[in-house]
Design a protein around this motif. Structure first.
Motif, PDB file in Angstrom:
ATOM      1  N   THR A  79      16.460  32.880  30.747  1.00 50.35           N
ATOM      2  CA  THR A  79      16.310  31.145  30.135  1.00 50.35           C
ATOM      3  C   THR A  79      15.460  30.377  30.723  1.00 50.35           C
ATOM      4  O   THR A  79      14.879  29.491  30.394  1.00 50.35           O
ATOM      5  N   LYS A  80      15.021  30.867  32.247  1.00 45.16           N
ATOM      6  CA  LYS A  80      14.045  29.921  33.047  1.00 45.16           C
ATOM      7  C   LYS A  80      12.753  30.229  32.343  1.00 45.16           C
ATOM      8  O   LYS A  80      11.773  29.279  32.083  1.00 45.16           O
ATOM      9  N   SER A  81      12.417  31.738  32.013  1.00 45.55           N
ATOM     10  CA  SER A  81      11.247  31.952  31.510  1.00 45.55           C
ATOM     11  C   SER A  81      10.871  31.555  30.140  1.00 45.55           C
ATOM     12  O   SER A  81       9.889  30.937  29.752  1.00 45.55           O
ATOM     13  N   HIS A 119      12.142  28.438  29.098  1.00 45.33           N
ATOM     14  CA  HIS A 119      11.809  26.862  29.376  1.00 45.33           C
ATOM     15  C   HIS A 119      10.242  26.743  29.754  1.00 45.33           C
ATOM     16  O   HIS A 119       9.873  25.639  29.639  1.00 45.33           O
ATOM     17  N   THR A 120       9.909  27.750  30.329  1.00 49.35           N
ATOM     18  CA  THR A 120       8.471  27.616  30.856  1.00 49.35           C
ATOM     19  C   THR A 120       7.362  27.746  29.836  1.00 49.35           C
ATOM     20  O   THR A 120       6.072  27.357  29.946  1.00 49.35           O
ATOM     21  N   GLN A 133      21.835  29.016  38.676  1.00 46.07           N
ATOM     22  CA  GLN A 133      21.250  28.143  37.930  1.00 46.07           C
ATOM     23  C   GLN A 133      19.896  27.450  39.126  1.00 46.07           C
ATOM     24  O   GLN A 133      18.757  27.183  38.564  1.00 46.07           O
ATOM     25  N   SER A 144      15.636  30.126  42.652  1.00 37.20           N
ATOM     26  CA  SER A 144      14.104  30.437  42.187  1.00 37.20           C
ATOM     27  C   SER A 144      14.052  31.748  41.466  1.00 37.20           C
ATOM     28  O   SER A 144      15.043  32.714  41.607  1.00 37.20           O
ATOM     29  N   PRO A 145      13.162  31.800  40.633  1.00 36.52           N
ATOM     30  CA  PRO A 145      12.709  33.324  39.953  1.00 36.52           C
ATOM     31  C   PRO A 145      12.588  34.327  41.050  1.00 36.52           C
ATOM     32  O   PRO A 145      12.823  35.162  40.762  1.00 36.52           O
ATOM     33  N   VAL A 204      19.776  34.247  33.572  1.00 39.92           N
ATOM     34  CA  VAL A 204      19.399  33.074  34.062  1.00 39.92           C
ATOM     35  C   VAL A 204      17.777  33.153  34.052  1.00 39.92           C
ATOM     36  O   VAL A 204      16.910  32.072  33.656  1.00 39.92           O
TER      37      VAL A 204
END
Length: 181
Positions: A175-177, A179-180, A144, A147-148, A172
């Motif tokens: 999910t990060k992409s 949220h952006t 979590q 970094s990407p 992960v």
């Protein structure tokens, strides 16, 4: 080196067969008769089964089962007293039938471990899938904070990470992409 304890209950049928064979061979030698091929075959199969019991129980079960089957079908009979009965074209050996019953009765646990039932195989598969999901979840928790770019490195073909780690990194990263956007 840890030695496995001998389970004489599992060996009951084989030990009875070996004792009967020894008695038969002794009586034949004492009476001055010749040993036939059946006695040599019996000695080889029973001693081979005993050897495999200590080395590899799966092969023991297979060899001893085939030995008993050959005896039931009267392909060989290494015992002095021949107890058989006929069924159409078959001559079945009663002694080997009794040994088979004793073998099946005293080896239920061994047979279940060597030849597991389908339901237990399905349970093992489910347990393995659950473990895999737990590993993935553990990696997700660890990743979590990454970094990407670090996650992309984990996903590279020659990264050296296990498949569960790569699955977790992919999730992960997704999910990060999300949220952006």
């Amino acid at each position: 080196m840890k030695t496995e304890e001998i389970n004489y209950v599992e060996l009951t049928a084989l030990l009875i067969a070996i004792i009967l064979l020894i008695i038969s061979i002794t009586l034949i030698i004492v009476t001055g008769n010749q040993l036939t091929l059946d006695y040599y075959i019996g000695f080889f199969l029973f001693s081979g089964s005993l050897f495999l019991y200590f080395r590899n129980k799966k092969y023991y079960v297979i060899l001893f089962t085939l030995t008993l089957t050959g005896g039931i079908l009267n392909l060989y009979d290494p015992f002095l007293i021949k107890l058989t009965f006929g069924l159409v074209f078959l001559s079945l050996n009663i002694t080997f039938m009794a040994l088979t019953i004793a073998f099946l009765a005293t080896n239920k646990d061994l047979l279940n471990t060597v030849f597991p039932q389908k339901s237990s195989l399905e349970e093992e598969i489910q347990i393995e899938k659950k473990r895999e999901q737990q590993k993935i979840q553990k990696f997700i928790t660890q990743y979590q904070t990454k970094s990407p770019i670090d996650l992309e490195r984990i996903l590279e073909k020659d990264s050296g990470y296990v498949e569960e780690a790569k699955i977790a990194a992919r999730r992960v990263l997704e999910t990060k992409s999300d949220h952006t956007i």
